[in-house]
Design a protein around this motif. Sequence first.
Motif, PDB file in Angstrom:
ATOM      1  N   GLU A 149      42.847 144.016 153.893  1.00  0.00           N
ATOM      2  CA  GLU A 149      44.004 143.528 154.643  1.00  0.00           C
ATOM      3  C   GLU A 149      45.131 144.556 154.656  1.00  0.00           C
ATOM      4  O   GLU A 149      45.810 144.725 155.675  1.00  0.00           O
ATOM      5  N   VAL A 150      45.329 145.243 153.541  1.00  0.00           N
ATOM      6  CA  VAL A 150      46.358 146.287 153.485  1.00  0.00           C
ATOM      7  C   VAL A 150      46.008 147.393 154.476  1.00  0.00           C
ATOM      8  O   VAL A 150      46.844 147.812 155.279  1.00  0.00           O
ATOM      9  N   ARG A 151      44.755 147.842 154.434  1.00  0.00           N
ATOM     10  CA  ARG A 151      44.318 148.915 155.338  1.00  0.00           C
ATOM     11  C   ARG A 151      44.468 148.496 156.799  1.00  0.00           C
ATOM     12  O   ARG A 151      44.986 149.240 157.616  1.00  0.00           O
ATOM     13  N   ARG A 152      44.012 147.299 157.136  1.00  0.00           N
ATOM     14  CA  ARG A 152      44.102 146.822 158.509  1.00  0.00           C
ATOM     15  C   ARG A 152      45.552 146.748 158.968  1.00  0.00           C
ATOM     16  O   ARG A 152      45.876 147.142 160.085  1.00  0.00           O
ATOM     17  N   GLY A 153      46.450 146.266 158.112  1.00  0.00           N
ATOM     18  CA  GLY A 153      47.862 146.192 158.470  1.00  0.00           C
ATOM     19  C   GLY A 153      48.470 147.567 158.716  1.00  0.00           C
ATOM     20  O   GLY A 153      49.201 147.775 159.679  1.00  0.00           O
ATOM     21  N   LEU A 154      48.144 148.530 157.855  1.00  0.00           N
ATOM     22  CA  LEU A 154      48.656 149.894 158.036  1.00  0.00           C
ATOM     23  C   LEU A 154      48.066 150.546 159.279  1.00  0.00           C
ATOM     24  O   LEU A 154      48.761 151.290 159.982  1.00  0.00           O
ATOM     25  N   GLU A 155      46.791 150.277 159.553  1.00  0.00           N
ATOM     26  CA  GLU A 155      46.185 150.817 160.769  1.00  0.00           C
ATOM     27  C   GLU A 155      46.845 150.228 162.015  1.00  0.00           C
ATOM     28  O   GLU A 155      47.063 150.923 163.001  1.00  0.00           O
ATOM     29  N   GLN A 156      47.175 148.937 161.959  1.00  0.00           N
ATOM     30  CA  GLN A 156      47.857 148.310 163.088  1.00  0.00           C
ATOM     31  C   GLN A 156      49.247 148.898 163.266  1.00  0.00           C
ATOM     32  O   GLN A 156      49.682 149.168 164.382  1.00  0.00           O
TER      33      GLN A 156
END
Length: 131
Positions: free
Chosen positions: A38-45
């Motif tokens: 979730e952290v990675r996905r949020g930063l990618e977004q």
Amino acid sequence: MTSVGTGDGDGGGYEQDQASRLWHVTLSVSGQPAPLSEVRRGLEQLAHDHPFLLTSRYADDHAEIRYWEEARDLHDAAAVALRLWGEHRSSAQLPPWEIVGLEVIDRATYHLRVAEGYGPPPAHPVGVHPY
């Protein structure tokens, strides 16, 4: 950007152009652990929404974002940086972490630090990466 004079000998109070400068920003956030995916996905977004981001590093309870900001002065660059996480928490589904660190330095200082071996190396590879 423009600046308005104060009228006390600074040019009579007329507007005068001030050139924008580049500022290197490092924003650190932390909080309760969150799933790494979730952290990675949020930063990618966040990077997708704002392609000015150079690189992000993350763990389950903290992250660091580095990017260049164009602003009139340090105050403007810092103000934008301090709003970044909170303003995009919902849209990028970022963890509810708080800002725990902020560094804003001008381009010349950044390059001087890198040349002297004191600063972070240029952001390579660009993107979102675990610590």
